[in-house]
Scaffold this active site. Sequence first.
Site, PDB file in Angstrom:
ATOM      1  N   ASP A 182      54.458  25.020  15.561  1.00 53.44           N
ATOM      2  CA  ASP A 182      55.296  24.603  16.688  1.00 53.44           C
ATOM      3  C   ASP A 182      56.748  24.985  16.405  1.00 53.44           C
ATOM      4  OD1 ASP A 182      56.062  23.314  19.010  1.00 53.44           O
ATOM      5  OD2 ASP A 182      56.185  21.336  18.064  1.00 53.44           O
ATOM      6  N   GLU A 198      60.128  29.254  18.208  1.00 52.50           N
ATOM      7  CA  GLU A 198      60.815  30.232  19.083  1.00 52.50           C
ATOM      8  C   GLU A 198      61.904  31.008  18.329  1.00 52.50           C
ATOM      9  OE1 GLU A 198      60.092  27.030  19.879  1.00 52.50           O
ATOM     10  OE2 GLU A 198      58.364  27.710  21.020  1.00 52.50           O
ATOM     11  N   ASP A 231      55.660  22.175  26.291  1.00 48.83           N
ATOM     12  CA  ASP A 231      55.916  20.807  26.762  1.00 48.83           C
ATOM     13  C   ASP A 231      55.970  20.712  28.281  1.00 48.83           C
ATOM     14  OD1 ASP A 231      55.958  20.144  24.126  1.00 48.83           O
ATOM     15  OD2 ASP A 231      58.147  20.085  23.973  1.00 48.83           O
TER      16      ASP A 231
HETATM   17  C1  GLC Z   1      57.253  19.732  20.369  1.00 46.58           C
HETATM   18  C2  GLC Z   1      55.851  20.244  20.714  1.00 46.58           C
HETATM   19  C3  GLC Z   1      54.917  19.092  20.937  1.00 46.58           C
HETATM   20  C4  GLC Z   1      54.925  18.194  19.710  1.00 46.58           C
HETATM   21  C5  GLC Z   1      56.334  17.737  19.374  1.00 46.58           C
HETATM   22  C6  GLC Z   1      56.402  16.953  18.062  1.00 46.58           C
HETATM   23  O1  GLC Z   1      57.798  19.105  21.461  1.00 46.58           O
HETATM   24  O2  GLC Z   1      55.863  21.119  21.794  1.00 46.58           O
HETATM   25  O3  GLC Z   1      53.646  19.552  21.223  1.00 46.58           O
HETATM   26  O4  GLC Z   1      54.105  17.098  19.916  1.00 46.58           O
HETATM   27  O5  GLC Z   1      57.183  18.866  19.267  1.00 46.58           O
HETATM   28  O6  GLC Z   1      55.936  17.684  17.001  1.00 46.58           O
END
Ligand code: GLC
Length: 800
Positions: A405, A408, A483
């Site tokens: 995650d 980017e 998200d």
């Molecule tokens: C980001 C991700 C989400 C995750 C969060 C905490 O917002 O996109 O999926 O739960 O981080 O790790």
Amino acid sequence: MIINTQLENKGNLFPGKVLSFYQDVDKIYFKTENGVILQITIIRGSVIRFRYATDNNFENDFSYAISNEGARGYSKLEVGDYENHYKIKTKKIVIEISKSDLRTSIFDISGKVICNDDWGFHWEQSYEYGGNIVKMSKSAPQGECYYGLGDKATHLNLKGKRFENWATDQYAFGKDQDPLYKSVPFYIGMYEERAYGIFFDNTFKTFFDFCNERRNVTSFWAHGGEMNYYFFYGPDMQDVITRYTDLTGKPELPPLWALGYHQCKWSYYPESKVREITQKFRELQIPCDAIYLDIDYMDGFRCFTWNKDYFPDPKKMVSELEEDGFKTVVIIDPGIKVDDDYWVYKEALDKDYFCKRADGPYMRGKVWPGECYFPDFTNPEVRKWWSGLFKEIIDDIGVKGVWNDMNEPAVMEVPSKTFPNDVRHNYDGNFCSHRKAHNIYGTQMARATYEGVKKYAYPKRPFIITRSAYSGAQRYTSSWTGDNVASWEHLWIANIQAQRMSMSGMSFTGSDIGGFAEHPTGELYTRWIQLGVFHPFCRTHSSGDHGNQEPWTFGEEVIEVTKKYVELRYQLLPYLYTMFWEYAEYGIPMLKPLVLFDQYDLQTHYRTDEFIFGNQILVCPVQESNSKGRRMYIPRGNWYNYWTKEYITGGMERWVDADIDIIPMFIKEGALIPKYPVQQYVGEKEIKVLKLEAYFKLGAKEVSKVYEDAQDGYDYMKGRYSLRTFTVTGKEKEVIIQQHKDGTFITEYDTIEFEFIGLPFTIKEVEVDNVIVDLRSVQSSENDTILGIPKDFKEIHVIG
Ligand code: GLC
């Protein structure tokens, strides 16, 4: 320099007259009087690379997107020298290059225009950064449509819009918001039912304009690098996509469990909570294969550590969950906490693996753990080191999948949400700034993760999921759409994004079912799970800020409907796995928007909601509250309503009833739909029969396939798979099913159970491999349209 007077004030520069050309095997070079070189590479008869240099200089030729197998050369070509142009001819297309200005035109073999340069290649010099802003413009005939481009949250047909590719952490993004998390600079154009594709392989910030600025022009440009694009000719859209996927790479098969249902939340902790959730799934008998640990499993959000208060013995927990059929997937982010007592940080610091700013300081930014440094995943040595970090998690603790995650890369509390432009990257020895490495950073992280998980999970298969991606990421990882929000509009967006990602070579994608931000009503969750089970990646996830999002938190009715659909997904696993095999083997998109399914039907060009799951199942989600059904377009051909078995003819819009427990779903006539029994997780049960639902079709033959293997591991690569190809012919009083078998894998079951739907006659006789069999011995006692046949038959005749 030749400057087009009309555009002088814009600073655009254009190629001048062509002075010479020469051919070097599969490459042809055209040089102009002002130092522009166009290099054309014939990769296949219908796949051509166009690359432009200014100042007579090409950059070092390097791409993260192109797979090793993808860039094969092609040498059968003719080059002609005419008065005003050069002409290159392959077996599939003709390219003309104008001698006066280097503009190109591409025709099919019959002489029809496929794609013409408008201004063609032009550029602006960039004094600030050096190099050029490279631009390309193409004429856009009226009626041309555009598709693709990754995760854009907008109408499937991109016509009339402009887009930017710059991977961005876009929390709670909205419809039409751009850019989002991914950067997939590949689009499909279609004019008069002939499709072509363009892949602009440039990792700088890129832009695409589809008749937005000028009505008859499509253009694309980048803030640096080369004008370097690949052209694919169809004319079938599916061929455009498979050729693009051939070039940028196909995935390996995932373990079958990864196609099951996954449950996630930010975050399940401590251990007792994880067990409570997993037990509840088993208690309610809602199938589930994977449980996710979000950032709170770590010690202070330090990657590769565990919070021992919450998870005192992760190995024990992971193995006990596994006994119950749950695979554990853990999150790993790129930001490494600046902390002198943290081994990952210290190791990377020692080895000089963190990204640095132009003048030498480390790239420092805030993410979940507070101040972080970030590994430079574009350095092959860093990737190798990163892969090694997975030893404990995978090999020792037994985690089965890793979730990447914030890659980017995301940085908090700064307006740009990411690294500043001056950050330096290795880029596999092509040292550069973040301007060039930004869009590829996430993919290189996922690649390093994939290599690590693969190494330590071996001989099992790895499972990786990423948020950011560039073209080619499909070789390493699945992805989710980031998200999103618990709203009806986002259900629409999720449907579009999954279809668009499929058309963009990245089929293994899904959305956070129910929505990540905010909280869905039971009705919205129900409609979303009905759609989600038809997405290649199927996971419920939520931020947890506004309440729980497990299927049972919405009451009895939602439990029942969720169960029905998750069970359906598990029944359809052999169908889904066969779709995946076709994607992995041939690059065939798993989801097909109607335009991809039937581009020759004009009605499909602007449809967004209906799609084909695999090749034979038509699905259309209900996207409004309080619906009792919806209008939808049924593509040409004849279909069976899956629920009512009603036989209908397509080529028109219809109203379809769909109460809260129904998603409109139709099966193509002639299809054989394979099913397994419901299991609570993959491998729970021995598969004693393979069921094939046979939807009767009168006339022409219909082909259906079923791919199976050991469901994990790599034996399939050595030929240990089972591929059944069935050809069905329906007559007024007879159905003939022929089977061809490939591969050496022996399936567990001995019997294939056919259930005939829409049969226009009563079964009187059954012949298996030329022998008439006793009807009672094959017919099911409950239903005489169900026949159990020994699995390896070659030909059966079902006679009325
Ligand atoms: C980001 C991700 C989400 C995750 C969060 C905490 O917002 O996109 O999926 O739960 O981080 O790790």
